[in-house]
Structure formats: C-alpha cells, structure tokens
Write an enzyme that holds these catalytic residues in place. Structure first.
Site, PDB file in Angstrom:
ATOM      1  N   GLY A 197       3.020   2.087  10.863  1.00 16.79           N
ATOM      2  CA  GLY A 197       4.039   3.133  10.739  1.00 16.79           C
ATOM      3  C   GLY A 197       4.777   3.455  12.026  1.00 16.79           C
ATOM      4  O   GLY A 197       5.471   4.470  12.109  1.00 16.79           O
ATOM      5  N   SER A 251       3.715  -2.233  10.325  1.00 16.05           N
ATOM      6  CA  SER A 251       5.175  -2.297  10.511  1.00 16.05           C
ATOM      7  C   SER A 251       5.774  -3.626  10.058  1.00 16.05           C
ATOM      8  O   SER A 251       6.709  -4.135  10.694  1.00 16.05           O
ATOM      9  CB  SER A 251       5.550  -1.991  11.964  1.00 16.05           C
ATOM     10  OG  SER A 251       5.195  -0.665  12.299  1.00 16.05           O
ATOM     11  N   GLY A 262       3.031  -1.200   4.216  1.00 14.28           N
ATOM     12  CA  GLY A 262       3.053   0.227   3.895  1.00 14.28           C
ATOM     13  C   GLY A 262       4.450   0.667   3.502  1.00 14.28           C
ATOM     14  O   GLY A 262       4.917   0.414   2.387  1.00 14.28           O
ATOM     15  N   GLY A 263       5.148   1.274   4.438  1.00 15.52           N
ATOM     16  CA  GLY A 263       6.453   1.888   4.157  1.00 15.52           C
ATOM     17  C   GLY A 263       7.435   0.988   3.434  1.00 15.52           C
ATOM     18  O   GLY A 263       8.114   1.429   2.495  1.00 15.52           O
ATOM     19  N   GLU A 293      -6.600   4.685   8.182  1.00 17.58           N
ATOM     20  CA  GLU A 293      -6.360   6.098   7.886  1.00 17.58           C
ATOM     21  C   GLU A 293      -7.593   6.739   7.257  1.00 17.58           C
ATOM     22  O   GLU A 293      -7.884   7.913   7.482  1.00 17.58           O
ATOM     23  CB  GLU A 293      -5.119   6.228   6.985  1.00 17.58           C
ATOM     24  CG  GLU A 293      -3.844   5.953   7.787  1.00 17.58           C
ATOM     25  CD  GLU A 293      -2.690   5.375   6.988  1.00 17.58           C
ATOM     26  OE1 GLU A 293      -2.717   5.412   5.745  1.00 17.58           O
ATOM     27  OE2 GLU A 293      -1.740   4.880   7.638  1.00 17.58           O
ATOM     28  N   ASN A 335       0.867  -1.178   0.000  1.00 22.88           N
ATOM     29  CA  ASN A 335       0.000   0.000   0.000  1.00 22.88           C
ATOM     30  C   ASN A 335       0.902   1.226   0.000  1.00 22.88           C
ATOM     31  O   ASN A 335       1.521   1.535   1.016  1.00 22.88           O
ATOM     32  CB  ASN A 335      -0.897  -0.039   1.247  1.00 22.88           C
ATOM     33  CG  ASN A 335      -1.742   1.211   1.396  1.00 22.88           C
ATOM     34  OD1 ASN A 335      -1.802   2.043   0.494  1.00 22.88           O
ATOM     35  ND2 ASN A 335      -2.402   1.343   2.542  1.00 22.88           N
ATOM     36  N   TRP A 336       0.976   1.881  -1.142  1.00 24.69           N
ATOM     37  CA  TRP A 336       1.879   3.040  -1.247  1.00 24.69           C
ATOM     38  C   TRP A 336       1.287   4.283  -0.571  1.00 24.69           C
ATOM     39  O   TRP A 336       1.954   5.293  -0.449  1.00 24.69           O
ATOM     40  CB  TRP A 336       2.195   3.322  -2.725  1.00 24.69           C
ATOM     41  CG  TRP A 336       3.246   2.404  -3.297  1.00 24.69           C
ATOM     42  CD1 TRP A 336       3.692   1.239  -2.754  1.00 24.69           C
ATOM     43  CD2 TRP A 336       3.988   2.595  -4.512  1.00 24.69           C
ATOM     44  NE1 TRP A 336       4.666   0.682  -3.557  1.00 24.69           N
ATOM     45  CE2 TRP A 336       4.858   1.495  -4.647  1.00 24.69           C
ATOM     46  CE3 TRP A 336       3.992   3.581  -5.511  1.00 24.69           C
ATOM     47  CZ2 TRP A 336       5.734   1.359  -5.735  1.00 24.69           C
ATOM     48  CZ3 TRP A 336       4.853   3.435  -6.599  1.00 24.69           C
ATOM     49  CH2 TRP A 336       5.723   2.342  -6.702  1.00 24.69           C
ATOM     50  N   LYS A 337       0.020   4.222  -0.198  1.00 22.18           N
ATOM     51  CA  LYS A 337      -0.640   5.370   0.457  1.00 22.18           C
ATOM     52  C   LYS A 337      -0.439   6.627  -0.403  1.00 22.18           C
ATOM     53  O   LYS A 337      -0.431   6.520  -1.629  1.00 22.18           O
ATOM     54  CB  LYS A 337      -0.119   5.544   1.888  1.00 22.18           C
ATOM     55  CG  LYS A 337      -0.217   4.234   2.683  1.00 22.18           C
ATOM     56  CD  LYS A 337       0.056   4.393   4.144  1.00 22.18           C
ATOM     57  CE  LYS A 337      -0.078   3.038   4.833  1.00 22.18           C
ATOM     58  NZ  LYS A 337       0.029   3.130   6.298  1.00 22.18           N
ATOM     59  N   GLU A 358      -5.066  -4.990  10.660  1.00 19.63           N
ATOM     60  CA  GLU A 358      -4.028  -3.975  10.862  1.00 19.63           C
ATOM     61  C   GLU A 358      -4.298  -3.242  12.176  1.00 19.63           C
ATOM     62  O   GLU A 358      -5.112  -2.303  12.200  1.00 19.63           O
ATOM     63  CB  GLU A 358      -4.051  -2.955   9.715  1.00 19.63           C
ATOM     64  CG  GLU A 358      -3.733  -3.542   8.364  1.00 19.63           C
ATOM     65  CD  GLU A 358      -3.143  -2.505   7.414  1.00 19.63           C
ATOM     66  OE1 GLU A 358      -2.031  -2.729   6.943  1.00 19.63           O
ATOM     67  OE2 GLU A 358      -3.782  -1.469   7.173  1.00 19.63           O
ATOM     68  N   HIS A 376      -9.384   1.238   5.282  1.00 20.81           N
ATOM     69  CA  HIS A 376      -8.088   1.391   5.953  1.00 20.81           C
ATOM     70  C   HIS A 376      -8.278   2.334   7.137  1.00 20.81           C
ATOM     71  O   HIS A 376      -9.058   3.292   7.072  1.00 20.81           O
ATOM     72  CB  HIS A 376      -7.055   1.956   4.972  1.00 20.81           C
ATOM     73  CG  HIS A 376      -5.664   1.893   5.511  1.00 20.81           C
ATOM     74  ND1 HIS A 376      -5.195   2.792   6.434  1.00 20.81           N
ATOM     75  CD2 HIS A 376      -4.657   1.017   5.292  1.00 20.81           C
ATOM     76  CE1 HIS A 376      -3.947   2.474   6.747  1.00 20.81           C
ATOM     77  NE2 HIS A 376      -3.596   1.397   6.068  1.00 20.81           N
TER      78      HIS A 376
END
Ligand code: 13P
Length: 251
Positions: free
Chosen positions: A174, A213, A234-235, A101, A12-14, A168, A99
């Site tokens: 993150g 993470s 994610g990251g 977010e 997920n590049w967000k 999640e 998600h």
C-alpha cells in the site's frame, strides 16, 4: 515466470467491498470467461460478507474465491470467527493466512499460521501463506533470515502440492514503494531453496507470489522474474480494469 506452473493472480480485497462493489467482480468474471488463450488462474478474496454472493456470480466463470483468514477449529465457541469449513461451504477454494496486517493487528505468529494452515487443508482449502520483512529488517540485512524463520514455522509438515506462498515485504504494501526486480528474484530463489530443503521435490510445485504495490504499471517487472508464479494484489484488485491488466501480464 511460470516455471511450468499455472500462474495465480490473486486479489485481496481486504476490508473493502459492499454489495454494490460486486459489479467489479461481475466484470472480472466476464473478462475471465472471454478469450481463448491459456489464462492464469484468477482468484478474488473478498470480505467474508460477500463470499456467498460472489460464489453465485462466479459459478459459471473460471474465477476462484478465497477467504482472508480462518480459525483453527471447525466450529465452536469463538464469537466473531469463521472456520475454514465455513469458508469452503460459502464457496472459497483458497484462504490467505498470516498476512502482515493480521500478524501486526491481531498478533498472529507463524505458529498460529501453521495451525490455521492445517485447518485450511483439513477443509480442502489451499492456504496462501504470507511472509515478508519490515523495512527495518531489510535495512539491517535480516530479510532472508526473517523470511526463512517465517517459512519454517508457518508451513505445516505435509502441506500437499496445493500450497501457495506469497512474499509480501511489509514496507511495499500500500505504499507505492517496491523492491527492485533483483531483490524480488533473489528472495524468490531463496524461498524456493528453503522450501526444497523442507519439502523436497514437492517444492517445485508450490506457487510463489509477489505482493506489495503491484500495479498495471509495474506488473511486467514481476511477471518476467524466475520463481514469480503470480502476484497477490491489494488496492489494484478493487478495480476490474486494473486487475485484468495485471492478469494479462501473465498470459
Ligand atoms: P497493495 O497491492 O495494496 O500494496 O496490497 C498488497 C497486499 O497486501 C496484498 O495482500
């Protein structure tokens, strides 16, 4: 562990990624196409601005693409929104829904997520429905009841076998903090049981992803757990080398 399902490793590049960052996707597509052994399914969800270019890059590779959200309607007066049909038209096969977010920043409820999941299925996209508790909810012993309520309200009544659920924990996203493998194992077994109560036999075919993470350094912990059928990253999905290391833990 795969439990007979093809693992799904999703990035997920967000809100990250300009055209120049497609070089990372090119590297992922190249690496995914190499090697003879059975590979997990690889999915990248870039920002929607990159989807069409990403689809060209991935055309001859096994890498699939997804959106990060969709509107419930197919088209209409909804400035700034994208429909599931548009994502499919741009080359997406999946869409992430609910998600944390989006739940936190856009006030999305599980009911909204269910309506969007219905739209995704209508457009032929596989919904990846995200659930997970906050730190305060876990500390209060409410993690499983919260996740059960999210599942019940977010999943449409006839989701089909293509449904994916991502667990999640909000506090793990993150932050570098993760639940223990035992906590993940317990939650994934619980989610599987909750799905079975609603979907019967079809629940066994729903892939359950862990997210929060996930890094090359900790991925083997998640890959070894029953009912973890992949990860939502994610990251660490923004760098092809890190992401492909995560993929290889599921080979
Ligand atoms: P991180 O892997 O950066 O913690 O993000 C997880 C996530 O939210 C994926 O959807």
């Amino acid at each position: 562990m795969t439990d007979g399902l093809v693992p799904l490793i999703a990035g997920n590049w967000k809100m990250n990624g300009l055209r120049r960052d497609l070089d990372e996707l090119r590297a992922i597509a190249r690496a995914a196409g190499a090697g003879a052994g059975p590979r997990p399914e690889i999915l990248i969800c870039p920002p929607a601005t990159l989807l069409m270019a990403a689809a060209e890059i991935c055309a001859d590779s096994p890498v699939r693409l997804g959106g990060q959200d969709c509107h419930s309607e197919a088209n209409g007066m909804h400035t700034g929104d994208l429909s599931a049909e548009m994502l499919a038209d741009a080359g997406a096969a999946y869409v992430i829904l609910g998600h944390s977010e989006r739940r936190a920043e856009h006030g999305e409820t599980s009911e909204t997520v269910r309506i969007k999941a219905h739209a995704a299925l209508r457009a032929g996209l596989t919904p990846i429905i995200c659930v997970g508790e906050t730190r305060a909810e876990r500390d209060a012993g409410e993690a499983s009841s919260l996740v059960a309520a999210q599942l019940k309200a977010s999943i449409p009544p006839h989701p089909g076998p293509a449904l994916v659920v991502a667990y999640e924990p909000v506090w793990a996203i993150g932050t570098g903090h993760t639940p223990t493998p035992t906590e993940v194992a317990e939650m994934h077994a619980f989610i599987r049981a909750e799905l079975a109560a609603d979907l019967g036999d079809r629940a066994a075919r729903v892939r359950l992803l862990y997210g929060g993470s996930v890094r090359p350094e900790n991925v083997t912990e998640w890959a070894a757990i029953d009912n973890v059928n992949g990860v939502l990253v994610g990251g660490a999905s923004l760098k092809s080398a890190d992401f492909m290391q995560i993929v290889s833990a599921f080979e």
